[in-house]
Design an enzyme around this catalytic site. Structure first.
Site, PDB file in Angstrom:
ATOM      1  N   PRO A   9      43.656 -31.129 103.877  1.00  0.00           N
ATOM      2  CA  PRO A   9      43.800 -31.167 102.390  1.00  0.00           C
ATOM      3  C   PRO A   9      44.843 -32.284 102.005  1.00  0.00           C
ATOM      4  CG  PRO A   9      44.460 -28.888 102.962  1.00  0.00           C
ATOM      5  CD  PRO A   9      43.647 -29.679 104.121  1.00  0.00           C
ATOM      6  N   ASN A  10      44.529 -33.020 100.908  1.00  0.00           N
ATOM      7  CA  ASN A  10      45.264 -34.048 100.247  1.00  0.00           C
ATOM      8  C   ASN A  10      45.620 -35.023 101.221  1.00  0.00           C
ATOM      9  OD1 ASN A  10      45.576 -32.347  97.886  1.00  0.00           O
ATOM     10  ND2 ASN A  10      46.673 -31.019  99.057  1.00  0.00           N
ATOM     11  N   ARG A  17      49.990 -39.903  97.381  1.00  0.00           N
ATOM     12  CA  ARG A  17      50.624 -38.672  97.509  1.00  0.00           C
ATOM     13  C   ARG A  17      52.020 -38.913  97.839  1.00  0.00           C
ATOM     14  NH1 ARG A  17      49.292 -34.366 102.389  1.00  0.00           N
ATOM     15  NH2 ARG A  17      50.344 -32.622 100.977  1.00  0.00           N
ATOM     16  N   TYR A  22      55.323 -39.214 102.787  1.00  0.00           N
ATOM     17  CA  TYR A  22      54.182 -39.686 103.564  1.00  0.00           C
ATOM     18  C   TYR A  22      53.836 -41.144 103.608  1.00  0.00           C
ATOM     19  CZ  TYR A  22      53.592 -34.561 103.184  1.00  0.00           C
ATOM     20  OH  TYR A  22      53.576 -33.340 102.753  1.00  0.00           O
ATOM     21  N   ASN A  73      45.506 -33.060 111.794  1.00  0.00           N
ATOM     22  CA  ASN A  73      46.570 -32.910 110.942  1.00  0.00           C
ATOM     23  C   ASN A  73      46.250 -31.814 109.915  1.00  0.00           C
ATOM     24  OD1 ASN A  73      48.358 -32.575 108.829  1.00  0.00           O
ATOM     25  ND2 ASN A  73      48.902 -34.772 108.810  1.00  0.00           N
ATOM     26  N   ALA A  76      48.343 -28.499 104.479  1.00  0.00           N
ATOM     27  CA  ALA A  76      48.924 -27.040 104.273  1.00  0.00           C
ATOM     28  C   ALA A  76      48.406 -25.930 104.883  1.00  0.00           C
ATOM     29  CB  ALA A  76      48.760 -26.959 102.675  1.00  0.00           C
ATOM     30  N   HIS A  79      50.255 -23.965 107.729  1.00  0.00           N
ATOM     31  CA  HIS A  79      50.965 -22.876 107.467  1.00  0.00           C
ATOM     32  C   HIS A  79      50.347 -21.547 107.165  1.00  0.00           C
ATOM     33  CE1 HIS A  79      53.431 -26.474 107.639  1.00  0.00           C
ATOM     34  NE2 HIS A  79      53.105 -26.862 106.295  1.00  0.00           N
ATOM     35  N   ASP A  86      42.021 -19.837 115.563  1.00  0.00           N
ATOM     36  CA  ASP A  86      40.861 -19.368 116.221  1.00  0.00           C
ATOM     37  C   ASP A  86      39.829 -20.268 116.587  1.00  0.00           C
ATOM     38  OD1 ASP A  86      42.046 -16.710 115.909  1.00  0.00           O
ATOM     39  OD2 ASP A  86      40.736 -16.143 114.363  1.00  0.00           O
ATOM     40  N   GLU A  97      48.183 -31.201 117.609  1.00  0.00           N
ATOM     41  CA  GLU A  97      48.757 -31.097 116.194  1.00  0.00           C
ATOM     42  C   GLU A  97      49.351 -32.250 115.700  1.00  0.00           C
ATOM     43  OE1 GLU A  97      51.669 -28.006 115.561  1.00  0.00           O
ATOM     44  OE2 GLU A  97      51.331 -27.820 113.666  1.00  0.00           O
ATOM     45  N   HIS A  99      51.837 -34.167 112.439  1.00  0.00           N
ATOM     46  CA  HIS A  99      52.153 -33.978 110.789  1.00  0.00           C
ATOM     47  C   HIS A  99      52.994 -35.246 110.681  1.00  0.00           C
ATOM     48  CE1 HIS A  99      51.308 -29.929 110.296  1.00  0.00           C
ATOM     49  NE2 HIS A  99      51.896 -29.790 111.614  1.00  0.00           N
ATOM     50  N   ILE A 100      52.804 -35.995 109.715  1.00  0.00           N
ATOM     51  CA  ILE A 100      53.335 -37.077 109.194  1.00  0.00           C
ATOM     52  C   ILE A 100      54.510 -37.367 109.136  1.00  0.00           C
ATOM     53  CG2 ILE A 100      53.401 -39.109 107.388  1.00  0.00           C
ATOM     54  CD1 ILE A 100      50.386 -38.452 107.032  1.00  0.00           C
ATOM     55  N   SER A 101      55.258 -35.943 108.329  1.00  0.00           N
ATOM     56  CA  SER A 101      56.523 -35.635 107.992  1.00  0.00           C
ATOM     57  C   SER A 101      57.070 -34.703 108.932  1.00  0.00           C
ATOM     58  CB  SER A 101      56.641 -34.932 106.602  1.00  0.00           C
ATOM     59  OG  SER A 101      56.067 -33.772 106.658  1.00  0.00           O
ATOM     60  N   ARG A 106      62.131 -29.419 106.378  1.00  0.00           N
ATOM     61  CA  ARG A 106      61.437 -29.442 105.136  1.00  0.00           C
ATOM     62  C   ARG A 106      61.744 -27.835 104.469  1.00  0.00           C
ATOM     63  NH1 ARG A 106      56.180 -32.450 104.161  1.00  0.00           N
ATOM     64  NH2 ARG A 106      56.856 -32.377 102.027  1.00  0.00           N
ATOM     65  N   ARG A 110      57.201 -24.439 105.659  1.00  0.00           N
ATOM     66  CA  ARG A 110      56.624 -25.576 106.613  1.00  0.00           C
ATOM     67  C   ARG A 110      57.059 -25.307 107.990  1.00  0.00           C
ATOM     68  NH1 ARG A 110      54.071 -28.895 102.628  1.00  0.00           N
ATOM     69  NH2 ARG A 110      55.427 -28.946 100.477  1.00  0.00           N
TER      70      ARG A 110
HETATM   71  C1  DQA Z   1      51.699 -32.382 106.597  1.00  0.00           C
HETATM   72  C2  DQA Z   1      52.600 -31.473 106.319  1.00  0.00           C
HETATM   73  C3  DQA Z   1      52.164 -30.247 105.561  1.00  0.00           C
HETATM   74  O1  DQA Z   1      53.377 -29.177 105.249  1.00  0.00           O
HETATM   75  C4  DQA Z   1      51.786 -30.611 104.191  1.00  0.00           C
HETATM   76  O2  DQA Z   1      51.087 -29.352 103.610  1.00  0.00           O
HETATM   77  C5  DQA Z   1      50.711 -31.732 104.415  1.00  0.00           C
HETATM   78  C6  DQA Z   1      50.954 -32.760 105.235  1.00  0.00           C
HETATM   79  C7  DQA Z   1      52.386 -33.849 106.955  1.00  0.00           C
HETATM   80  O3  DQA Z   1      51.321 -34.424 107.745  1.00  0.00           O
HETATM   81  O4  DQA Z   1      53.428 -33.846 107.282  1.00  0.00           O
HETATM   82  O5  DQA Z   1      49.869 -31.717 103.699  1.00  0.00           O
HETATM   83  O6  DQA Z   1      50.852 -31.720 107.302  1.00  0.00           O
END
Ligand code: DQA
Length: 142
Positions: A9-10, A17, A22, A73, A76, A79, A86, A97, A99-101, A106, A110
């Protein structure tokens, strides 16, 4: 070798965003970078993004028998989602896995990743380059 890259998502709104966290590159820039790296590595790649948890579960299930590696990725859902954990355990495909950040520096919520125990590696805080690192890691392990 075929690798499925899943974004949650997002992440379709990269660029718009929270660019301070990001970056300014868009989702389509990201897909272009991933395709270029896959070409360089000589692997097939498929990219998908969804804002819906069930669609992400479907994508992981769909990788069974068709993909040799997954880069995910989960946004959210990282978390919150036992369903994604599963699904990765179910298909048994090597999964990284991303994550950009750097989720560990944070907010406290997270720092929890439900999917991490099912993954062969976690890459965080390396920006969009993290996806390319994940591709290279899966190719090396193959
Ligand atoms: C994220 C970190 C997550 O906490 C956040 O909800 C995202 C992006 C990242 O790529 O850093 O949507 O996965």
């Amino acid at each position: 070798m075929k690798i499925l890259v899943i974004n949650g998502p997002n992440l379709n709104l990269l660029g718009l965003r929270e660019p301070d966290i990001y970056g300014k590159s868009t989702y389509s820039d990201l897909v272009g970078m991933i395709r270029a790296e896959a070409d360089r590595l000589g692997v097939e790649v498929e990219c998908m993004q969804s804002n819906h948890e069930g669609a992400l579960v479907d994508a992981i299930q769909g990788a069974y028998g068709t993909a040799d590696g997954i880069v995910i990725n989960p946004g959210a859902y990282t978390h919150t989602s036992i369903a994604l954990l599963d699904a990765v355990k179910t298909v048994g495909i090597p999964t990284v896995e991303v994550h950009i950040s750097d989720v560990d520096i944070r907010e406290a919520f997270r720092r929890v990743s439900y999917i991490r125990p099912a993954c062969v590696a976690s890459i965080k805080g390396h920006g969009l380059e993290g996806y390319l690192e994940a591709l290279r890691l899966l190719v090396k392990q193959d």
